[in-house]
Design a protein around this motif. Structure first.
Motif, PDB file in Angstrom:
ATOM      1  N   LYS A 502     -50.611  21.904 172.283  1.00  0.00           N
ATOM      2  CA  LYS A 502     -51.102  21.913 173.666  1.00  0.00           C
ATOM      3  C   LYS A 502     -50.167  22.735 174.546  1.00  0.00           C
ATOM      4  N   HIS A 503     -50.634  23.029 175.762  1.00  0.00           N
ATOM      5  CA  HIS A 503     -49.842  23.786 176.727  1.00  0.00           C
ATOM      6  C   HIS A 503     -49.533  22.892 177.925  1.00  0.00           C
ATOM      7  N   TYR A 504     -48.247  22.664 178.164  1.00  0.00           N
ATOM      8  CA  TYR A 504     -47.829  21.731 179.207  1.00  0.00           C
ATOM      9  C   TYR A 504     -47.222  22.455 180.411  1.00  0.00           C
ATOM     10  N   PRO A 505     -47.490  21.934 181.611  1.00  0.00           N
ATOM     11  CA  PRO A 505     -46.787  22.451 182.787  1.00  0.00           C
ATOM     12  C   PRO A 505     -45.331  21.991 182.752  1.00  0.00           C
ATOM     13  N   VAL A 506     -44.440  22.767 183.381  1.00  0.00           N
ATOM     14  CA  VAL A 506     -43.012  22.473 183.348  1.00  0.00           C
ATOM     15  C   VAL A 506     -42.475  22.302 184.761  1.00  0.00           C
ATOM     16  N   MET A 507     -41.695  21.249 184.977  1.00  0.00           N
ATOM     17  CA  MET A 507     -40.959  21.084 186.225  1.00  0.00           C
ATOM     18  C   MET A 507     -39.485  21.202 185.895  1.00  0.00           C
ATOM     19  N   MET A 508     -38.843  22.247 186.424  1.00  0.00           N
ATOM     20  CA  MET A 508     -37.416  22.439 186.189  1.00  0.00           C
ATOM     21  C   MET A 508     -36.607  21.746 187.277  1.00  0.00           C
ATOM     22  N   TYR A 509     -35.503  21.133 186.867  1.00  0.00           N
ATOM     23  CA  TYR A 509     -34.555  20.529 187.810  1.00  0.00           C
ATOM     24  C   TYR A 509     -33.197  21.162 187.581  1.00  0.00           C
ATOM     25  N   GLN A 510     -32.427  21.340 188.642  1.00  0.00           N
ATOM     26  CA  GLN A 510     -31.057  21.832 188.507  1.00  0.00           C
ATOM     27  C   GLN A 510     -30.279  21.499 189.778  1.00  0.00           C
ATOM     28  N   TRP A 527     -36.265   9.846 187.188  1.00  0.00           N
ATOM     29  CA  TRP A 527     -37.332  10.710 187.690  1.00  0.00           C
ATOM     30  C   TRP A 527     -37.840  11.680 186.629  1.00  0.00           C
ATOM     31  N   ASP A 528     -36.934  12.226 185.817  1.00  0.00           N
ATOM     32  CA  ASP A 528     -37.348  13.144 184.743  1.00  0.00           C
ATOM     33  C   ASP A 528     -38.354  12.471 183.815  1.00  0.00           C
ATOM     34  N   GLU A 529     -37.994  11.261 183.395  1.00  0.00           N
ATOM     35  CA  GLU A 529     -38.844  10.541 182.444  1.00  0.00           C
ATOM     36  C   GLU A 529     -40.179  10.139 183.085  1.00  0.00           C
ATOM     37  N   TYR A 530     -40.141   9.838 184.382  1.00  0.00           N
ATOM     38  CA  TYR A 530     -41.384   9.506 185.085  1.00  0.00           C
ATOM     39  C   TYR A 530     -42.332  10.707 185.070  1.00  0.00           C
ATOM     40  N   LEU A 531     -41.814  11.888 185.401  1.00  0.00           N
ATOM     41  CA  LEU A 531     -42.660  13.084 185.404  1.00  0.00           C
ATOM     42  C   LEU A 531     -43.205  13.382 184.010  1.00  0.00           C
ATOM     43  N   ALA A 532     -42.374  13.147 182.996  1.00  0.00           N
ATOM     44  CA  ALA A 532     -42.837  13.365 181.619  1.00  0.00           C
ATOM     45  C   ALA A 532     -43.944  12.381 181.260  1.00  0.00           C
ATOM     46  N   THR A 533     -43.892  11.196 181.841  1.00  0.00           N
ATOM     47  CA  THR A 533     -44.945  10.203 181.631  1.00  0.00           C
ATOM     48  C   THR A 533     -46.268  10.697 182.210  1.00  0.00           C
ATOM     49  N   LEU A 534     -46.187  11.496 183.267  1.00  0.00           N
ATOM     50  CA  LEU A 534     -47.398  12.036 183.901  1.00  0.00           C
ATOM     51  C   LEU A 534     -47.957  13.249 183.162  1.00  0.00           C
ATOM     52  N   GLY A 535     -47.218  13.724 182.138  1.00  0.00           N
ATOM     53  CA  GLY A 535     -47.711  14.856 181.366  1.00  0.00           C
ATOM     54  C   GLY A 535     -46.988  16.156 181.616  1.00  0.00           C
ATOM     55  N   TYR A 536     -45.873  16.109 182.374  1.00  0.00           N
ATOM     56  CA  TYR A 536     -45.093  17.314 182.633  1.00  0.00           C
ATOM     57  C   TYR A 536     -43.895  17.387 181.695  1.00  0.00           C
ATOM     58  N   MET A 537     -43.541  18.580 181.303  1.00  0.00           N
ATOM     59  CA  MET A 537     -42.280  18.774 180.608  1.00  0.00           C
ATOM     60  C   MET A 537     -41.210  19.012 181.671  1.00  0.00           C
ATOM     61  N   VAL A 538     -40.089  18.316 181.561  1.00  0.00           N
ATOM     62  CA  VAL A 538     -38.996  18.484 182.512  1.00  0.00           C
ATOM     63  C   VAL A 538     -37.851  19.193 181.808  1.00  0.00           C
ATOM     64  N   ALA A 573     -36.931  30.026 183.067  1.00  0.00           N
ATOM     65  CA  ALA A 573     -38.389  29.940 183.191  1.00  0.00           C
ATOM     66  C   ALA A 573     -39.076  30.962 182.284  1.00  0.00           C
ATOM     67  N   LYS A 574     -38.510  32.151 182.216  1.00  0.00           N
ATOM     68  CA  LYS A 574     -39.093  33.189 181.361  1.00  0.00           C
ATOM     69  C   LYS A 574     -38.975  32.811 179.885  1.00  0.00           C
ATOM     70  N   TYR A 575     -37.855  32.196 179.524  1.00  0.00           N
ATOM     71  CA  TYR A 575     -37.700  31.721 178.145  1.00  0.00           C
ATOM     72  C   TYR A 575     -38.748  30.652 177.836  1.00  0.00           C
ATOM     73  N   LEU A 576     -38.941  29.729 178.768  1.00  0.00           N
ATOM     74  CA  LEU A 576     -39.917  28.658 178.560  1.00  0.00           C
ATOM     75  C   LEU A 576     -41.322  29.226 178.402  1.00  0.00           C
ATOM     76  N   GLN A 577     -41.615  30.308 179.094  1.00  0.00           N
ATOM     77  CA  GLN A 577     -42.938  30.934 178.983  1.00  0.00           C
ATOM     78  C   GLN A 577     -43.223  31.443 177.573  1.00  0.00           C
ATOM     79  N   THR A 578     -42.173  31.671 176.790  1.00  0.00           N
ATOM     80  CA  THR A 578     -42.372  32.168 175.420  1.00  0.00           C
ATOM     81  C   THR A 578     -42.657  31.043 174.436  1.00  0.00           C
ATOM     82  N   LEU A 579     -42.435  29.805 174.862  1.00  0.00           N
ATOM     83  CA  LEU A 579     -42.648  28.677 173.952  1.00  0.00           C
ATOM     84  C   LEU A 579     -44.142  28.389 173.834  1.00  0.00           C
ATOM     85  N   PRO A 580     -44.623  28.129 172.628  1.00  0.00           N
ATOM     86  CA  PRO A 580     -46.067  27.976 172.407  1.00  0.00           C
ATOM     87  C   PRO A 580     -46.689  26.761 173.090  1.00  0.00           C
TER      88      PRO A 580
END
Length: 723
Positions: A502-510, A527-538, A573-580
């Motif tokens: 599948k293709h997941y949206p990503v929320m980056m934190y720093q 908060w990271d784990e909460y967002l992942a529960t909603l279907g986002y990759m953090v 972000a560009k590296y993450l875009q290469t992940l399937p």
């Protein structure tokens, strides 16, 4: 046939029962920020006593009690607030024991001022006579501290210093020129408190006969105005002295008051007034005072030793750095009991390490070395000539507890991998080691410093049981190389029931600030784990400028904060875009404070990569931030205008394409609301649409009442709608 049907039904019903038993719950905001469901228990508030076998602490009844360290059993109660008909004691928040442990200094009615400062009503309790006395009837106090002999207490009120004789409780004033927003005696100004973590401007001499103190002349520092609303008909205009980058600082002088002669002597800190005195420390014989001096650019540090009789001083040690000297804190300098040597930390070999400096011979000896940088010093055991410290453990992701003797022999005290910190007993017989890792909640185990385990003080067994009932998203570390060949460390929290097809949206934190680290092998469910529960990759990555990897990696951002840091987050972000399994069109970024500065800058500069960003309490132009922090990493704006302007988010608003949420508290004394106001105006004039949330009368932490819950609900909804 009927038997078969019954059998099948039995299997189905049985499976349903098992499923009901193993059904797990998902993480909710309510559990994170209201119930604290995933909060690990810790051991805190323990005050080591003179006898290493004991410590004092508040017990479950709110009494101050003595406990046996090796067993945790309560030995006796030394103060019981309920024994007194005194309403102030209902707000008892902290205490300090005198050096002989016969008296207790109690802090009540504490009212915070800034990050570390507060006023309080102090009381003195005599354990032997059971007598309780108010320290002063003339108004709230600050920085109250016992003299080493326990016979007096010094404190600050209205920017002046007072001494109370505990035999007579007679109050003596020793400075008289204190004035709000003008002269401060015995207390740091705003910027020293915030950036040097200076919590008091008073230092008793070891013989209790003198007091060394700071005097801040902040009369030339410009005022900052902040409106506080407080649900009043007419809001208050709160003003305080806040030196911004390149602007005038306080003139700081150091003085010594002699209790016997009732006289004050000014110490010689050199002819330059535009400088910093980051710390003062007494020499063991009470005849000399050490003063740690930094130049305005903070690339040179001197340790001055002053004769308190004459005030004359000389430079005992000096060091320069082509970038900057790392923040000088309490553990920067330790003086050996004979007064002949300094124990120092320095990056002179490219990594932060411990050095032994002989004052007479001027010889400096390196005690630790290698890539395992020193991150904190816990103390010096004078009997064993041993220094205890925290350092990295073969990786910038992990920290361990070590000892090193004055001959340079290093010994590792912690055994578990992950992140370790420590608290030592007063004479270093025992050490409490706090450990957690990405997979293991916090544990606190008591050891002898010789390595023998005494007892497990906390293992968070109940938290582990609770965790087993929840769906916890998987968190894992990764590394990748940027297009410049720089290898960066990161972690990712994958969504529940992760499917690599599948293709997941990503929320980056720093956070990304100089020397900081957010990618660490430690336990946290939030908060990271909460967002992942909603279907986002953090995803979180520590880019160039962060800590744990030596001076060059950290200080390459000098003079151009935001340049390399934003490149590395955009590269992430560009590296993450290469992940399937990543949806390349749905990548967001968020952060708080320096992290808010970075998320804004990344959204603007990486407009073709990021779909949205959230910036909480961001710096939007380094010209708006304080002198000590900003100039340490940027130099003076007068000397480096392009460094300040080229990577200020307000100068890149025209590039905005995605969705942008800006959040700030109106009473932020640290990163002023002005930062967001100026950003808003720039965005408006650039014709850019964006979203704003303002929290009235909230400071940099944006908390209080339902505020935290509201803030994270707001951000969660914004992410759902826009990512």
């Amino acid at each position: 046939m009927r038997k078969v049907i019954i059998a099948v039904l039995s299997v189905i019903l049985g499976f349903q029962c098992v499923s009901a038993q193993v059904s797990k719950e998902n993480i909710t905001l309510d559990e994170l920020f209201k119930k604290g469901t995933f909060r690990a228990k810790s051991i805190w508030g323990l005050n080591p006593m003179n006898n290493d076998e004991f410590y004092s602490a508040f017990n479950s009844k709110g009494q101050i009690a003595v406990f046996k360290l090796s067993t945790g059993e309560q030995e006796k109660v030394i103060f019981d607030p309920s024994s007194f008909d005194n309403s102030d004691l209902k707000s008892l928040s902290s205490y300090e024991l005198s050096s002989d442990e016969s008296m207790i200094l109690l802090a009540t009615n504490v009212k915070p001022i800034y990050r570390r400062s507060y006023t309080a009503e102090f009381y003195v309790y005599n354990i032997n006579t059971k007598e309780l006395r108010k320290l002063s009837d003339n108004g709230a106090q600050m920085n109250a501290a016992f003299s080493p002999d326990g016979k007096k207490v010094a404190f600050v009120r209205d920017n002046n210093i007072f001494i109370v004789d505990l035999l007579t409780f007679k109050e003596k004033q020793i400075t008289f020129d204190g004035k709000y927003n003008s002269i401060i005696n015995g207390d740091p100004d705003w910027v020293y408190e915030e950036e040097f973590a200076l919590t008091t401007g008073i230092q008793w001499s070891p013989d209790s006969k003198k007091i060394a103190f700071y005097r801040f002349d902040e009369s030339r520092v410009k005022l900052f105005n902040m409106t506080t609303y407080n649900r009043e008909l007419y809001p208050e205009n709160y003003t305080f002295k806040y030196p911004k980058a390149g602007e005038e600082n306080s003139i700081v002088t150091i003085h010594v008051f002699d209790l016997e002669s009732n006289s004050t002597k000014k110490m010689d800190v050199g002819p330059e007034t535009d400088q910093y005195i980051a710390r003062i420390k007494w020499m063991p014989l009470s005849d000399k005072l050490c003063m740690i001096r930094l130049n305005r650019l903070q690339n040179k540090v001197d340790i001055l030793v002053a004769d308190i009789t004459t005030g004359n001083s000389e430079v005992a040690f000096s060091e320069s750095n082509k970038y900057y000297i790392e923040e000088v804190s309490d553990d920067y300098l330790t003086i050996t009991p004979d007064g002949k040597k300094f124990i120092l930390t320095s990056e002179r070999d490219g990594y932060m390490h411990i050095y032994l400096y002989d004052i007479q011979s001027k010889k400096i000896t390196q005690l630790t070395s290698g890539t395992n940088e020193v991150s904190a010093i816990y103390g010096f055991d004078t009997k064993r000539n041993t220094i205890y410290y925290q350092g990295y453990d073969q990786s910038p992701l992990r920290k361990a507890i070590y000892s090193v003797n004055l001959k340079g022999k290093v010994k590792k005290l912690s055994s578990k991998s992950g992140t370790n910190s420590a608290v030592f007993s007063r004479n270093y017989k025992y050490v409490m080691i706090y450990n957690s890792s990405i997979t293991e909640p916090l544990s606190v185990v008591l050891f002898t410093t010789k390595g023998k385990q005494v007892r497990v003080m906390e293992d968070n067994h109940s938290l582990k049981e609770r965790l087993s009932k929840y769906n916890i998203p998987q968190k894992e570390f990764f590394t990748f190389k940027t297009s410049e060949g720089v290898e960066l460390n990161g972690y990712m929290v994958k969504p529940l029931n992760f499917d690599s097809t599948k293709h997941y949206p990503v929320m980056m934190y720093q956070y990304s600030g100089p020397g900081s680290q957010t990618v660490l092998d430690r336990f946290r469910i939030g908060w990271d784990e909460y967002l992942a529960t909603l279907g986002y990759m953090v995803v979180c990555v520590d880019g160039r400028g962060t800590g744990g990897r030596g001076e060059q990696f950290k200080k390459m951002t000098y003079g151009q904060l935001g340049y390399y840091e934003s490149i590395d987050q955009i590269e992430t972000a560009k590296y993450l875009q290469t992940l399937p399994f990543v949806d390349a069109s749905r990548i967001g970024i968020w952060g708080w404070s320096f992290g808010g500065y970075m998320s804004s800058l990344c959204l603007f500069k990486g407009a073709d990569v990021f779909k949205m960003a959230i910036a909480v309490a961001p710096v939007t132009n380094w010209r708006y931030y304080d002198s000590i922090y900003t100039e340490r990493y940027m130099g003076l704006p007068q000397d480096n205008p392009l460094g300040y302007d080229n990577n200020s988010p307000i100068n890149h608003v025209d590039k905005l394409k995605g969705k942008f949420l800006l959040i700030h508290g109106t009473a932020d004394d640290n990163v002023h609301f002005q930062n967001s106001i100026e950003m808003i105006e720039k965005l408006v004039q650039a014709g850019k649409q964006f979203d704003v949330m303002v929290y009235p009368d909230k400071n940099h932490s944006i908390r209080g009442g339902n505020t935290t819950m509201h803030l994270y609900t707001l951000m969660a909804n914004y992410i759902k709608e826009n990512l």
